[in-house]
Structures are given as C-alpha cells and as structure tokens.
Design an enzyme around this catalytic site. Structure first.
Site, short mmCIF file in Angstrom:
data_model
loop_
_atom_site.label_atom_id
_atom_site.label_comp_id
_atom_site.label_asym_id
_atom_site.label_seq_id
_atom_site.Cartn_x
_atom_site.Cartn_y
_atom_site.Cartn_z
N ARG A 1 8.55 1.41 -5.65
CA ARG A 1 9.98 1.61 -5.40
C ARG A 1 10.63 0.44 -4.68
NH1 ARG A 1 8.86 7.03 -2.23
NH2 ARG A 1 7.28 5.59 -1.46
N HIS B 1 9.36 -0.44 4.53
CA HIS B 1 10.25 0.52 3.88
C HIS B 1 10.00 1.95 4.35
CE1 HIS B 1 7.32 2.32 0.95
NE2 HIS B 1 6.67 1.22 1.24
N ASP C 1 4.44 -0.87 -3.02
CA ASP C 1 5.09 0.35 -3.50
C ASP C 1 6.01 0.07 -4.70
OD1 ASP C 1 7.05 2.61 -3.63
OD2 ASP C 1 5.96 3.30 -1.87
N CYS D 1 6.78 5.03 3.43
CA CYS D 1 5.63 4.20 3.06
C CYS D 1 4.35 5.05 3.11
CB CYS D 1 5.50 3.00 4.00
SG CYS D 1 4.18 1.85 3.50
N CYS E 1 5.81 -4.48 0.57
CA CYS E 1 4.81 -3.47 0.20
C CYS E 1 4.66 -3.42 -1.32
CB CYS E 1 5.23 -2.11 0.74
SG CYS E 1 4.00 -0.80 0.42
ZN ZN Z 1 4.65 1.05 1.44
#
Ligand code: ZN
Length: 245
Positions: free
Chosen positions: A52, A104, A50, A107, A48
C-alpha cells in the site's frame, strides 16, 4: 479497473503494463526514450515493502524521480549491506538532494511487534529493532493501546518511533554526514497515513528543531501539508516534484 477475480494476477499485471506503456507513450512520445538515457533522481526513498506504500505513486511522481530501497517495516540498520549500498550509491553517485525515510500507519511489522509472540523464521530477527523500541517505550505504547482500546494509535506511534530510530542511524552514517556538510543534503523523517493518502513530515533529520512555520505559504503551484513540526510542500513545476522546508 479492479482485477477480475477469475483472471490470473500476473497475466493481468502484464496486460496492464502494456496498456500503461501505450498510454504514456501516446501522452508523451519522448517519455520513454528520454528515460532510457539515464537517471538523475533528486530523492532517495527508504520505505516499507507494504503493497500500500508504492513511493512513486503516493508521491504523485514518475519513473526516474525516486531512487528506492524498501524492506519490511522500513528498518534502517547500519550493518545491513543492502540498505547501506543503496544509500551510498544514491548519495555519492546519483547525488540525490533528499533522503526520505517513510514509515506508515497499519504497518504489519509494528502490529506484530506490539502483539508480541513470534512471527517465525528470520522475521523475528529482522524485527528485533522494533522489539527493542517497544521495550524502551513500553509505558507510552501501553497507555495508547490500553484499557481495551484498539491498537491503532500504539501501532502508529511505534511506526513513528521506528522512523526516529532510523533517522538517528541515517544521521550517523558517514556518507550522509559528509553530503550534509559538503552539499546540503537533506534528511527527512515522514509517516504515510494510508487511510488518507497523506504523508506527514515528522520534523526529524536535517529538519530537526526548525519547528512548524505557522503562516508559511507557498505559490499556487504547490500543495501544502502541515505536520506537527514542519510543512511539506509538493511542487508541481520541477522534476524533483517535492520540497520539504
Ligand atoms: Zn509496513
């Protein structure tokens, strides 16, 4: 060191890069010259976007170790030419040994899908595979987030289902099928738990059906993380850095 609030984030990032390059070069003068000669990553990571979930960082690996494609909610679509090009180059040219699809917790794509409604623009089209998954598993997801409970469990479960769906697409990809048959390419479905920093192997892909090996042990040079169906081993002695068994 945290970013001082008054400082421009880009300027801070650029100065941080200078410090990092200086540190790495001091630590190992051969690191960057060797890195510049080419790449031979053992792992293709599909994850992803993301912020993080920076794959090389959370795997504890280094530049050169992981070839990467990330998109919103780590959706693997067979008609997405971007994902398909990355897979083909990594598998046929770089000859990676592992393809790791990683979802994850927390999300945003999964949370937005569970919340219903429209996000807006092209995002609703992009997230439509997640919406289809939600509809297909409505009962289970409702039970997890029902009775006024928080949506954390349902969001995590939808992220798992999304990894399962992505693994099905990967296992049907002809480039991957050929590499699995001809040279033992491994395909793994995993989930990164942001709150603990740990990656859990979901026991999917080429690992499917092997089950959790209770009592499985490794040497002192690896860290073992036991998932529901399998064991993830982080090796510290090789360039690949990780072995899933
Ligand atoms: Zn995500």
């Amino acid at each position: 060191m945290p970013t001082p609030p008054q400082q421009d984030a880009f300027a801070y990032a650029m100065s941080s890069n200078q410090a990092w390059a200086g540190y790495k070069g001091h630590q190992n003068p051969e690191f960057f010259p060797k890195l510049a000669t080419g790449q031979k990553p053992a792992i293709l990571w599909l994850g992803c976007s993301d912020s993080r979930c920076p794959e090389t960082t959370i795997l504890g690996l280094q530049p050169g170790d992981v070839f990467v494609h990330r998109n919103i909610a780590n959706i693997v679509s067979p008609t997405d030419i971007n994902t398909s090009a990355v897979i083909e180059y990594a598998v046929t040219q770089l000859q990676v040994k592992h393809v790791v699809l990683c979802g994850h917790t927390s999300c945003g794509g999964a949370a937005a899908t569970l919340a219903g409604g429209r996000v807006g623009g092209v995002l609703d089209l992009w997230l439509s595979p997640l919406r289809a998954l939600r509809h297909a598993h409505e009962e289970e997801l409702t039970a997890l987030g029902g009775a006024g409970g928080d949506k954390t469990a349902a969001t995590t479960r939808l992220a798992e289902l999304n990894v399962e769906a992505g693994i099905r697409v990967l296992m049907a990809n002809p480039v991957i099928q050929d590499a699995v048959a001809e040279r033992g390419l491994q395909v793994h479905g995993t989930l990164f738990d942001i709150a603990s920093g740990r990656i859990r192997d979901l026991g999917l892909g080429t690992n499917k059906g092997k089950g959790l090996r209770s009592g499985h042990s490794v040497g002192s040079d690896g860290e073992v993380v036991r998932g529901r169906y399998a064991t993830l081993v982080f090796q510290t002695d090789g360039a690949a850095g990780m072995q899933v068994c």
